[in-house]
Design an enzyme around this catalytic site. Structure first.
Site, PDB file in Angstrom:
ATOM      1  N   HIS A 190      -4.692  -6.200  -1.362  1.00 11.88           N
ATOM      2  CA  HIS A 190      -4.523  -5.227  -2.810  1.00 11.88           C
ATOM      3  C   HIS A 190      -3.293  -5.183  -3.392  1.00 11.88           C
ATOM      4  CE1 HIS A 190      -8.787  -3.542  -2.412  1.00 11.88           C
ATOM      5  NE2 HIS A 190      -8.784  -3.823  -1.397  1.00 11.88           N
ATOM      6  N   ASP A 195       3.066  -4.143  -9.218  1.00  9.87           N
ATOM      7  CA  ASP A 195       1.951  -3.438  -8.910  1.00  9.87           C
ATOM      8  C   ASP A 195       0.730  -4.545  -8.612  1.00  9.87           C
ATOM      9  OD1 ASP A 195       0.013  -1.299  -8.339  1.00  9.87           O
ATOM     10  OD2 ASP A 195       0.573  -0.069 -10.030  1.00  9.87           O
TER      11      ASP A 195
HETATM   12  P1  ADQ Z   1      -2.921   2.264  -6.025  1.00 11.64           P
HETATM   13  O1  ADQ Z   1      -1.543   1.832  -5.671  1.00 11.64           O
HETATM   14  O2  ADQ Z   1      -3.184   3.664  -5.340  1.00 11.64           O
HETATM   15  O3  ADQ Z   1      -3.834   1.206  -5.250  1.00 11.64           O
HETATM   16  P2  ADQ Z   1      -3.925   2.098  -8.751  1.00 11.64           P
HETATM   17  O4  ADQ Z   1      -4.679   0.922  -8.809  1.00 11.64           O
HETATM   18  O5  ADQ Z   1      -3.479   2.730  -9.807  1.00 11.64           O
HETATM   19  O6  ADQ Z   1      -3.021   2.187  -7.402  1.00 11.64           O
HETATM   20  O7  ADQ Z   1      -5.059   3.207  -8.364  1.00 11.64           O
HETATM   21  C1  ADQ Z   1      -5.100   4.512  -8.262  1.00 11.64           C
HETATM   22  C2  ADQ Z   1      -6.311   5.278  -8.338  1.00 11.64           C
HETATM   23  O8  ADQ Z   1      -5.962   6.521  -8.097  1.00 11.64           O
HETATM   24  C3  ADQ Z   1      -6.849   5.281  -9.936  1.00 11.64           C
HETATM   25  O9  ADQ Z   1      -8.300   5.303  -9.913  1.00 11.64           O
HETATM   26  C4  ADQ Z   1      -6.156   6.583 -10.375  1.00 11.64           C
HETATM   27  O10 ADQ Z   1      -7.106   7.082 -11.445  1.00 11.64           O
HETATM   28  C5  ADQ Z   1      -5.999   7.507  -9.361  1.00 11.64           C
HETATM   29  N1  ADQ Z   1      -5.017   8.376  -9.418  1.00 11.64           N
HETATM   30  C6  ADQ Z   1      -3.566   7.909  -9.248  1.00 11.64           C
HETATM   31  N2  ADQ Z   1      -3.064   9.139  -9.617  1.00 11.64           N
HETATM   32  C7  ADQ Z   1      -3.401  10.171  -9.710  1.00 11.64           C
HETATM   33  C8  ADQ Z   1      -3.360  11.579  -9.936  1.00 11.64           C
HETATM   34  N3  ADQ Z   1      -2.088  11.996  -9.967  1.00 11.64           N
HETATM   35  N4  ADQ Z   1      -4.430  12.239  -9.953  1.00 11.64           N
HETATM   36  C9  ADQ Z   1      -5.712  11.889 -10.075  1.00 11.64           C
HETATM   37  N5  ADQ Z   1      -6.212  10.527  -9.768  1.00 11.64           N
HETATM   38  C10 ADQ Z   1      -4.810   9.627  -9.400  1.00 11.64           C
HETATM   39  C11 ADQ Z   1      -3.764   0.061  -4.708  1.00 11.64           C
HETATM   40  C12 ADQ Z   1      -2.595  -1.071  -5.240  1.00 11.64           C
HETATM   41  C13 ADQ Z   1      -2.965  -1.166  -6.829  1.00 11.64           C
HETATM   42  C14 ADQ Z   1      -4.478  -1.869  -6.794  1.00 11.64           C
HETATM   43  C15 ADQ Z   1      -5.436  -0.813  -6.120  1.00 11.64           C
HETATM   44  C16 ADQ Z   1      -7.074  -1.444  -6.034  1.00 11.64           C
HETATM   45  O11 ADQ Z   1      -1.481  -0.819  -5.176  1.00 11.64           O
HETATM   46  O12 ADQ Z   1      -2.040  -2.494  -7.382  1.00 11.64           O
HETATM   47  O13 ADQ Z   1      -4.900  -1.850  -8.312  1.00 11.64           O
HETATM   48  O14 ADQ Z   1      -4.974  -0.683  -4.607  1.00 11.64           O
HETATM   49  O15 ADQ Z   1      -6.774  -2.568  -5.416  1.00 11.64           O
END
Ligand code: ADQ
Length: 458
Positions: A157, A365
């Protein structure tokens, strides 16, 4: 149809609304095959206590969940130590933050072996096994050593860095060799796939076989880019529900005289938060017409707070936001609202829709799902603008966003200014192209694409 077995560090009950897109998509696929989801329970039992390594298997509808407890020592070495103290920083190109001399590796191997030992008796002969993320890279090798001949796929991921960075990990050969125990290895982006290809050719003298296979260590592995998406239908449904609409209404009302910018992230050093706040400060300095108007809502959910690097970034952010508010704020206007909290998922679509610009500017990311959620939440007739880091995996797909280099603070400020000034026609055209991409490559596409490829490997 083979039964699907998913293994990830943490598991989620796919029936619970808070589960999120990935859990929902995996849950749906698991449901179809009466599948099994295996992972750490999140519970820690004191070292040496009875119950260490206890496996709790229970049904969640048509899906079986198997949750394993870990000892404190194991969590320290495997999870906090090797996974989050070594692999997370190195894979995000942050050698400066990696604890490379830590000796956590033996704990990482021990827990992967424990996972294999506990999982093996639950497996059936033609199960299709899908292992997720950096916590579990050597799991297939451990299963193979126990005689498992099932088809096994792995999805990373997070990004995979270039060979020169990977090679700084003292046991990088062992780690990368472990990937050859899989039948299929999936990455988020073509850039990650290219880094894999360069690494295995340079360091393991692997030979490419055909378009997407590599042969080394007496094994052949297929590798591909499978960019993850969001559950578009689920996110749209959330957007139509009352809580999202209420959030939209109250946010719009409260900021009726302002232009709103939004950032939603886990508080992590990979997300580029200090650079983003500085770029916003630069916007106010360089383009004074935004003063008393542009307002940045930065929501950062608490994450890994027991790790020093995360505490440092929290302090840095608080001080940066305080400085901007002190320098530019007024009695009736606070330029940055920094909220150190997780927002209820049901409210997110309303919040995104109420904003003019989203700042998704990670330094690195794997994908970044916030960018995709923001696109889906917009009003198509009057959409907001996505400012996206070129270093997010999502940038390979979302080329109609305003792509920025988050290290370039004046350049990012300029892009934010352009987003705030963008005429309606251009906003609509860019948004339509982004939406088409996000809808076409949603999380169900990703799941199907990966599993069909895995099932199709001879
Ligand atoms: P993450 O690093 O957690 O995931 P991301 O892909 O942005 O990053 O997903 C975050 C999720 O959490 C999103 O659904 C977002 O809405 C939610 N979220 C984040 N901050 C929040 C907040 N303050 N309040 C509520 N909800 C929040 C890892 C990898 C990423 C990859 C994903 C999926 O680091 O690059 O996209 O896995 O593979």
């Amino acid at each position: 149809m083979s039964r699907l077995v998913v293994v990830s560090n943490r598991i989620a009950d796919p029936r619970k609304p808070a589960a999120g897109g990935l859990a929902v998509a995996l849950g749906e696929t698991l449901k179809k095959t009466g599948g099994l989801w295996f992972g750490w329970s999140g519970k820690t039992v004191p070292d040496g206590m009875p119950g260490e390594g206890k496996l709790n298997v229970h049904a969640a509808g048509a899906v079986t969940l198997a949750e394993l407890d870990l000892s404190e020592e194991d969590v320290d070495a495997y999870y906090r130590g090797y996974s989050n103290g070594v692999l997370w920083p190195v894979f995000h190109y942050r050698l400066d933050l990696a604890q490379l001399e830590s000796g956590y590796l033996s704990g990482y191997r021990r827990v992967n072996r424990l996972f294999a030992r506990k999982l093996a008796p639950l497996l059936k002969e033609d199960d299709l096994i899908w292992i997720h993320d950096y916590h579990l890279i050597p799991l297939a090798a451990e299963l193979r050593a126990m005689g498992c001949t099932n088809r096994i796929g792995f999805f990373l991921h997070i990004p995979l860095p270039p060979p020169q960075i990977l090679a700084a990990i003292p046991s990088h050969e062992w780690l990368m060799r472990a990937l050859f125990a899989y039948d299929l290895v999936g990455f988020q982006s073509e850039a990650d796939l290219l880094n894999f290809s360069h690494y295995v050719q340079a360091e393991a003298t692997a030979e490419p076989v055909g378009a997407s296979q590599f042969r080394a260590f007496n094994s052949t592995v297929q590798a591909g880019a499978f960019p993850i998406g969001i559950d578009v239908d689920e996110f749209r449904r959330l957007g139509l529900a009352r809580e999202a609409r209420d959030t939209f209404d109250t946010t719009r009302k409260e900021y009726s005289r302002r232009r709103l910018l939004i950032g939603v992230d886990r508080l992590d050093y990979s997300k580029g938060l200090p650079q983003r706040i500085r770029a916003f400060g630069e916007l106010l300095r360089e383009y004074p017409e935004n003063r008393h108007s542009a307002t940045l809502l930065q929501v950062a959910s608490p994450s890994r707070e027991d790790v020093d690097a995360y505490v440092d970034i929290q302090h840095e952010l608080e001080s940066l936001c305080g400085a901007i508010n002190g320098n530019y704020g007024d009695l009736d206007w606070m330029p940055v609202r920094y909220i150190h909290r997780t927002i209820a998922r049901r409210r997110l679509p309303g919040l995104y829709r109420a904003c003019d610009v989203a700042l998704v500017t990670p330094l690195r990311d794997g994908m970044n799902l916030v960018a995709k959620e923001f696109v889906v939440a917009q009003d198509e007739s009057d959409p907001g603008v996505l400012v996206l880091s070129r270093f997010a995996g999502a940038a390979e797909q979302l080329k109609d966003a305003l792509l920025v280099n988050p290290y370039d603070i004046p350049g990012t400020a300029q892009a934010i200014q352009r987003a705030l000034q963008m005429p309606l026609e251009e906003r609509r055209a860019r948004h339509a192209a982004l939406l088409e991409n996000v809808c076409k490559y949603d999380v169900h596409w990703w799941c199907r694409q990966f599993l069909d490829t895995l099932a199709g490997i001879r």
